[in-house]
Design a protein around this motif. Sequence first.
Motif, PDB file in Angstrom:
ATOM      1  N   ALA A  81       0.860  -1.188   0.000  1.00 22.04           N
ATOM      2  CA  ALA A  81       0.000   0.000   0.000  1.00 22.04           C
ATOM      3  C   ALA A  81       0.889   1.227   0.000  1.00 22.04           C
ATOM      4  O   ALA A  81       2.107   1.129   0.193  1.00 22.04           O
ATOM      5  N   GLU A  83       0.681   5.394   1.640  1.00 20.90           N
ATOM      6  CA  GLU A  83      -0.067   6.335   2.457  1.00 20.90           C
ATOM      7  C   GLU A  83       0.610   7.693   2.385  1.00 20.90           C
ATOM      8  O   GLU A  83       1.764   7.805   1.968  1.00 20.90           O
ATOM      9  N   TYR A 138       5.046   3.651   2.898  1.00 19.64           N
ATOM     10  CA  TYR A 138       4.324   2.699   3.744  1.00 19.64           C
ATOM     11  C   TYR A 138       5.342   2.043   4.653  1.00 19.64           C
ATOM     12  O   TYR A 138       6.392   2.628   4.923  1.00 19.64           O
ATOM     13  N   ALA A 175      -8.013   6.348   5.993  1.00 17.56           N
ATOM     14  CA  ALA A 175      -8.045   5.073   6.703  1.00 17.56           C
ATOM     15  C   ALA A 175      -7.873   5.230   8.210  1.00 17.56           C
ATOM     16  O   ALA A 175      -8.189   4.315   8.973  1.00 17.56           O
ATOM     17  N   LEU A 181      -4.777   6.401   2.436  1.00 16.86           N
ATOM     18  CA  LEU A 181      -4.150   5.142   2.042  1.00 16.86           C
ATOM     19  C   LEU A 181      -4.726   4.625   0.736  1.00 16.86           C
ATOM     20  O   LEU A 181      -5.947   4.660   0.519  1.00 16.86           O
ATOM     21  N   GLY A 183      -4.396   1.055  -1.378  1.00 15.78           N
ATOM     22  CA  GLY A 183      -3.892  -0.301  -1.230  1.00 15.78           C
ATOM     23  C   GLY A 183      -3.710  -1.030  -2.546  1.00 15.78           C
ATOM     24  O   GLY A 183      -4.238  -0.632  -3.590  1.00 15.78           O
ATOM     25  N   LEU A 189      -4.898  -6.172   2.766  1.00 12.16           N
ATOM     26  CA  LEU A 189      -5.477  -5.095   3.574  1.00 12.16           C
ATOM     27  C   LEU A 189      -6.917  -5.409   3.967  1.00 12.16           C
ATOM     28  O   LEU A 189      -7.551  -6.302   3.390  1.00 12.16           O
ATOM     29  N   ASN A 192     -12.377  -2.903   3.790  1.00 12.22           N
ATOM     30  CA  ASN A 192     -12.843  -1.541   3.554  1.00 12.22           C
ATOM     31  C   ASN A 192     -11.745  -0.612   3.032  1.00 12.22           C
ATOM     32  O   ASN A 192     -11.989   0.574   2.807  1.00 12.22           O
ATOM     33  N   ALA A 193     -10.541  -1.123   2.817  1.00  7.15           N
ATOM     34  CA  ALA A 193      -9.443  -0.297   2.301  1.00  7.15           C
ATOM     35  C   ALA A 193      -9.698   0.064   0.844  1.00  7.15           C
ATOM     36  O   ALA A 193     -10.272  -0.719   0.085  1.00  7.15           O
TER      37      ALA A 193
END
Length: 204
Positions: A81, A83, A138, A175, A181, A183, A189, A192-193
């Motif tokens: 991922a 971020e 990340y 997130a 974020l 992914g 992950l 819900n990512a």
Amino acid sequence: MEVLDIKDSRFKKYGRVLTGYDFTELCTAMEQAPVPEDVVYEPSVSYLEELPITEEFKDRAYGGLPVQTGYCNGSNHFLNAVEYHRNSELNIAVTDAVLILGRQQDIEDDYTYDTSRMEMFRIPAGTGVEIYGTTLHYAPCNADGKGFKMVVVLPKGTNYPLSRSLGEGEDRLLAATNKWLIGHAQGGLPENAFIGLKGENLSV
């Protein structure tokens, strides 16, 4: 993909090497921090925040803003991922580690991002870097077979659970507090990512 030295000029668009700090006491305190087989992130660790250097980070790196000092330790070989935050993040390498970095400016209008744009940098043990707020990053990756230890300094409250959920546009990426974020489908992950990384799940 080549692993670059942080002295390489290509690192300058992502961050800078911290100078004028003594990380000795901080690295010694990290001897008690575990190195699990996966990755563990602790945003705030009392025995690190009690050190004088945390006050120095607050005053010098963040202009007086309250900060939290924690760590990200473990063993990792994949990007998984990316971020970003609304501020810089300080990373102090207790062991050698590799950071995979990209630019927020290269995120597409639909919030997808092509991992082929990223570059890898080796952070030597005992070195601190400032990762700019527009830098995609990340969890660190192993620089060798022994795992890694990395101190992480951020404004207080970052990476804690959100008080409420949002849903449209860039809000889909939010997130945690101050953590946006994107992914990869192979990143393992939560359901819900937001999955928006295109291309290879880069590995070291």
